[in-house]
Design a protein around this motif. Structure first.
Motif, PDB file in Angstrom:
ATOM      1  N   GLU A  40       0.827  -1.203   0.000  1.00 32.78           N
ATOM      2  CA  GLU A  40       0.000   0.000   0.000  1.00 32.78           C
ATOM      3  C   GLU A  40       0.864   1.257   0.000  1.00 32.78           C
ATOM      4  O   GLU A  40       0.591   2.220  -0.720  1.00 32.78           O
ATOM      5  N   ARG A  41       1.946   1.194   0.765  1.00 33.38           N
ATOM      6  CA  ARG A  41       2.797   2.376   0.881  1.00 33.38           C
ATOM      7  C   ARG A  41       3.404   2.743  -0.480  1.00 33.38           C
ATOM      8  O   ARG A  41       3.452   3.904  -0.874  1.00 33.38           O
ATOM      9  N   VAL A  42       3.830   1.718  -1.214  1.00 34.02           N
ATOM     10  CA  VAL A  42       4.469   1.982  -2.502  1.00 34.02           C
ATOM     11  C   VAL A  42       3.442   2.412  -3.534  1.00 34.02           C
ATOM     12  O   VAL A  42       3.685   3.291  -4.365  1.00 34.02           O
ATOM     13  N   LEU A  43       2.278   1.807  -3.459  1.00 34.33           N
ATOM     14  CA  LEU A  43       1.275   1.998  -4.510  1.00 34.33           C
ATOM     15  C   LEU A  43       0.585   3.358  -4.374  1.00 34.33           C
ATOM     16  O   LEU A  43       0.211   3.972  -5.373  1.00 34.33           O
ATOM     17  N   ALA A  44       0.424   3.825  -3.145  1.00 32.26           N
ATOM     18  CA  ALA A  44      -0.411   4.998  -2.897  1.00 32.26           C
ATOM     19  C   ALA A  44      -0.012   6.225  -3.722  1.00 32.26           C
ATOM     20  O   ALA A  44      -0.888   6.855  -4.331  1.00 32.26           O
ATOM     21  N   PRO A  45       1.263   6.582  -3.830  1.00 30.28           N
ATOM     22  CA  PRO A  45       1.575   7.822  -4.561  1.00 30.28           C
ATOM     23  C   PRO A  45       1.566   7.677  -6.076  1.00 30.28           C
ATOM     24  O   PRO A  45       1.784   8.669  -6.777  1.00 30.28           O
ATOM     25  N   LEU A  46       1.337   6.495  -6.606  1.00 31.25           N
ATOM     26  CA  LEU A  46       1.425   6.334  -8.071  1.00 31.25           C
ATOM     27  C   LEU A  46       0.163   6.859  -8.745  1.00 31.25           C
ATOM     28  O   LEU A  46      -0.925   6.820  -8.177  1.00 31.25           O
ATOM     29  N   PRO A  47       0.279   7.336  -9.999  1.00 29.79           N
ATOM     30  CA  PRO A  47      -0.923   7.783 -10.711  1.00 29.79           C
ATOM     31  C   PRO A  47      -1.844   6.606 -11.041  1.00 29.79           C
ATOM     32  O   PRO A  47      -1.402   5.446 -11.048  1.00 29.79           O
ATOM     33  N   LEU A  48      -3.105   6.906 -11.328  1.00 34.34           N
ATOM     34  CA  LEU A  48      -4.089   5.837 -11.547  1.00 34.34           C
ATOM     35  C   LEU A  48      -3.774   4.989 -12.760  1.00 34.34           C
ATOM     36  O   LEU A  48      -4.107   3.801 -12.819  1.00 34.34           O
ATOM     37  N   ALA A  49      -3.114   5.583 -13.755  1.00 31.97           N
ATOM     38  CA  ALA A  49      -2.802   4.819 -14.967  1.00 31.97           C
ATOM     39  C   ALA A  49      -1.927   3.607 -14.648  1.00 31.97           C
ATOM     40  O   ALA A  49      -1.898   2.636 -15.403  1.00 31.97           O
ATOM     41  N   ALA A  50      -1.229   3.655 -13.521  1.00 30.63           N
ATOM     42  CA  ALA A  50      -0.370   2.540 -13.141  1.00 30.63           C
ATOM     43  C   ALA A  50      -1.167   1.256 -12.893  1.00 30.63           C
ATOM     44  O   ALA A  50      -0.603   0.167 -12.895  1.00 30.63           O
ATOM     45  N   LEU A  51      -2.493   1.400 -12.692  1.00 33.66           N
ATOM     46  CA  LEU A  51      -3.303   0.208 -12.397  1.00 33.66           C
ATOM     47  C   LEU A  51      -3.668  -0.591 -13.645  1.00 33.66           C
ATOM     48  O   LEU A  51      -4.382  -1.576 -13.547  1.00 33.66           O
ATOM     49  N   ARG A  52      -3.198  -0.219 -14.800  1.00 34.00           N
ATOM     50  CA  ARG A  52      -3.506  -0.894 -16.064  1.00 34.00           C
ATOM     51  C   ARG A  52      -5.025  -0.869 -16.346  1.00 34.00           C
ATOM     52  O   ARG A  52      -5.627  -1.910 -16.602  1.00 34.00           O
ATOM     53  N   ILE A  53      -5.638   0.290 -16.196  1.00 33.04           N
ATOM     54  CA  ILE A  53      -7.046   0.432 -16.547  1.00 33.04           C
ATOM     55  C   ILE A  53      -7.145   1.356 -17.757  1.00 33.04           C
ATOM     56  O   ILE A  53      -6.197   2.066 -18.086  1.00 33.04           O
ATOM     57  N   ASP A  54      -8.304   1.310 -18.432  1.00 31.16           N
ATOM     58  CA  ASP A  54      -8.378   2.064 -19.694  1.00 31.16           C
ATOM     59  C   ASP A  54      -8.446   3.570 -19.444  1.00 31.16           C
ATOM     60  O   ASP A  54      -8.772   4.020 -18.342  1.00 31.16           O
TER      61      ASP A  54
END
Lengths: 476, 305
Positions: free
Chosen positions: A128-142
């Protein structure tokens, strides 16, 4: 035209992906532009994936520019996860590539970090700590979902983590939450490897690259030796082997060779590849040498211990197997064929041509079919050579309705028949050809010159107005 | 005196070398062997007798087991006779030692003259247990295959089919094949469809032409007129150690698996069979497989009571 990819220099100048080419040129007239070739990119990515086979057999492509490596159980071979990541990135950088990588327990997380953060190894409790600051595009969604979420003020993954799940699912579908869970490692995600994992595999890493064919063969033999215990433990022998050669500059060669019976003996396995190497000689460019040599067993079958002392004929049988292996390895299994007998009265169906590799040591007729096959063998006159496709001939004079042709023209020559035997009537197989398939009347003809032919009339005179004639084979 | 003996020694040595080059038995050895076993000369390599005495004589005792025999025809239209005679020879080799057979053909010939048909081969007298057929793409591959087959020594006979006289199959290649055959003691039969006479390392070369088959023999010894019985080949022995060309008609009897020489006079007589065609000389299909059933079939009625 739009920009699809940028190097770091261009990014620093303020160019963006998706920007129009004209606009970018207006900002920086000296821009060097190369048209995108998706197929070539894909080929390059696959070549890289091949190269990555050295670390794990489970390599999958991810998108247009990513690779997944499942390194479960492999990391210790390279001195732990950290050392492994460092080595992979270093070696790829040496090839002139700009690469980022991440190791974590979830493929989604690794992908997000590798694309949007620095290369690192993420521990089990840091997701969670690493993922939280990433932009949403990092989630591989359209893109539409990303923009929709942005309108709501949700821009980072951390915003989603705190938001209630039910309204998100109602508005954006389950895909968003699935991707989020996958990135957090809460939901399992499987990657699909490009190649099936070999049953058995052995490899040799070389300090000094080898180039000569003899060295490769010698090493193959040694590696095959180390496969032997594995095969013995399974009570099996290999039928299809694959030799994978990793060239120092990253190119990977794969050579496949089949054996006509299950093999364990290192010398015989090496011999298969001796022929194979001779065949691909020109295509196999050793360059500055091969650094890793791996031997895979792609298919194995039960090893028959009795085959060594089989009615005292072992020497002959083994050498026939050797010959079949040798030829099939060199020219491919289609080159050398043998036959199988079928239960059919149609001459072309009674014989089936099959590759000698894999069939030569199987009993030819099936036990329950044996009497019928014997009948097919001992019955009527059959020609020495049969044409693959019956050739039409022009019959000038025919003894109507049941007789043979008296004069006919075939391959631009007119033949005069002086003796004939027949007809042998062979009805069509209605269960295969349909009920109105015409019956054939076969005749043996002897011409004045002494040539002997096997011709047939397709159809009967009382059924068809003008039946056609075909040449089907020749007698001695 | 001593000088004389030395010279004689040199002459003997040279003679032996020449004999070895020519593939003949050494003169001194041969004489010894002939006196010992009563064999005709040429006992140093295995020979398969054809069973036709004067042909065996012309072949120095029979077909060579470790060497090339070349068969040549006038064209693909005679493919039947050419392959037939090759099969007959293969059968003789197989009779001596029952081993697999390998038939190598190029793709062109295979498509133009048809593929060997195992059921027909079996009927012709060959043992087709493990019959292999190879169709390599290139002539070089075919030559390699033939060499590998010969040196492996597995096959009773290797058939090698080519069309015409390809440039890449000349004296050098045939010499190589001949050495392989000799080393392994296995025969190679080269079938040349529509080939010219050409210098080669073959020990013998036959020219094969089709000929009218002899009629079927009836149990009482007479012939069934108008039938097509055993195949007959018209052969000309073009290359051999003996200078005189030999021309003969041979019949292949597939029941006994042997070659029979036909008497030329009888043959000449048999040519007088009427060949002018009339419909009547051809068989009427009386004994066809499914004749019309006789009228009034008997039915088994149920008993009334």
């Amino acid at each position: 035209m739009r920009l699809t990819a940028l190097d770091s220099h261009a990014e620093n100048m303020g160019l963006k992906r998706g920007q129009g080419l004209a606009e970018a040129r207006a900002i920086h007239p000296a821009l060097v532009m190369v048209e995108e070739d998706e197929a070539a990119d894909k080929r390059f990515l696959e070549a890289l994936a091949d190269w990555c086979d050295r670390y794990t057999p489970l390599v999958a492509l991810e998108g247009r520019d990513g690779l997944f490596l499942n390194i479960t159980g492999c990391a210790h071979l390279f001195g732990g996860e950290e050392a492994m990541l460092r080595e992979i990135l270093l070696r790829l950088e040496q090839m002139g590539l700009e690469v980022k990588g991440a190791i974590s327990s979830a493929p989604g997380l690794s992908s997000a970090v590798a694309r949007f953060d620095a290369s690192q190894i993420i521990g089990e409790d840091e997701h969670e700590r690493v993922l939280a600051p990433l932009p949403l595009a990092a989630l591989r969604i359209d893109d539409a979902t990303v923009q929709g979420l942005a309108k709501l003020g949700l821009k980072q993954v951390g915003d989603l983590l705190e938001a209630p799940r039910a309204p998100l699912a109602r508005r954006f579908g389950t895909q968003l939450l699935l991707r989020l869970d996958q990135a957090l490692g809460l939901d399992d995600e499987s990657i699909s490897p490009r190649r099936p994992v070999a049953h058995l595999s052995a490899e040799r890493r070389l300090a000094e690259p080898v180039q000569a064919e003899d060295d490769i063969l010698e090493l193959t033999s040694q590696v095959a030796q180390s496969l032997k215990p594995g095969l013995e433990a399974r009570g099996a022998g290999g039928r299809v082997f694959e030799l994978v050669l990793f060239r120092v500059d990253g190119k990977v060669f794969r050579l496949k060779a089949g054996a006509s019976r299950p093999l364990r003996d290192a010398a015989r396995i090496a011999k298969l590849f001796a022929e194979r190497l001779k065949d691909v000689h020109d295509d196999l460019d050793a360059g500055f040498g091969f650094e890793i040599l791996r031997l895979n067993v792609l298919r194995h079958e039960a090893f028959d211990h009795a085959q060594k002392d089989f009615e005292g004929e072992d020497e002959r049988h083994l050498s026939l197997a050797d010959f079949v292996d040798q030829v099939s390895a060199r020219f491919g299994p289609e080159c050398l064929t043998t036959y199988q007998l079928r239960e059919s009265h149609m001459p072309e169906r009674a014989i089936l041509s099959v590759p000698a590799l894999g069939h030569i040591f199987k009993p030819v007729p099936m036990p329950e079919a044996a009497p019928l096959v014997e009948n097919a063998l001992s019955g009527k006159e059959r020609p020495l050579r049969l044409f693959r496709h019956p050739e039409p001939l022009e019959a000038y004079a025919v003894d109507v309705p049941d007789g043979p042709p008296i004069r006919f023209r075939w391959r631009r020559l007119t033949h005069k028949v002086c003796h004939a035997e027949g007809p042998e009537r062979i009805a069509a197989e209605w269960w295969l050809d349909g009920e109105d398939a015409p019956t054939r009347d076969y005749f043996r003809l002897e011409c004045e010159t002494g040539q002997r032919f096997w011709v047939y009339r397709q159809g009967l005179y009382d059924q068809i107005a003008n039946p056609s004639w075909y040449m089907h084979g020749i007698f001695a | 005196m001593a000088k004389n003996a030395l010279a004689q020694e040199t002459v003997f040595a040279l003679r032996e070398t020449i004999a070895r080059l020519e593939g003949k038995s050494l003169p001194a050895l041969a004489a010894a062997q002939a006196s010992q076993a009563g064999h005709p000369a040429g006992g140093d390599e295995a020979r398969i007798r054809t069973g036709v005495d004067f042909l065996d004589e012309a072949l120095d005792g029979g077909l060579p087991c470790g060497g090339i025999t070349e068969l040549r025809s006038d064209g693909l239209r005679h493919a039947g006779a050419l392959s037939g005679f090759a099969m007959a020879l293969g059968c003789l080799f197989q009779r001596a030692e029952n081993r697999p057979l390998l038939w190598i053909s190029d793709r062109m010939t295979a498509s133009d003259a048809g593929l060997p048909y195992p059921i027909g081969l079996k009927r012709f007298g060959l043992s087709i247990h493990r019959f292999l057929h190879a169709a390599p793409n290139r002539l070089e591959d075919a030559l390699w295959l033939a060499e590998a087959a010969l040196s492996s020594g597995i096959f009773a006979a290797t058939f090698f089919e080519v069309r015409g006289n390809p440039a890449h199959f000349g004296l050098t290649e045939s010499r190589r094949l001949s050495l392989r055959a000799k080393a392994a003691g296995r025969p190679l039969l080269i079938l040349r469809h529509g080939g010219e006479e050409e210098a080669s390392s073959a020990l013998f070369r036959f020219h094969v032409e089709p000929s009218l088959a002899s009629p079927r023999r009836l149990p009482d010894g007479s012939m069934l007129g108008g039938s097509i019985g055993s195949s007959v080949f018209h052969l000309t022995l073009e290359k051999s150690r003996n200078a005189a060309p030999l021309s003969l008609h041979l019949e292949w009897n597939h029941h006994d698996r042997r070659l029979i020489a036909l008497d030329p006079t009888e043959r000449a007589f048999s040519f007088e069979r009427p060949t002018a065609l009339s419909g009547a000389s051809l068989p009427k299909a009386l004994d066809r497989q499914d004749p019309a059933p006789p009228l009034g079939a008997v039915l088994a009625f149920d008993r009334a009571s």
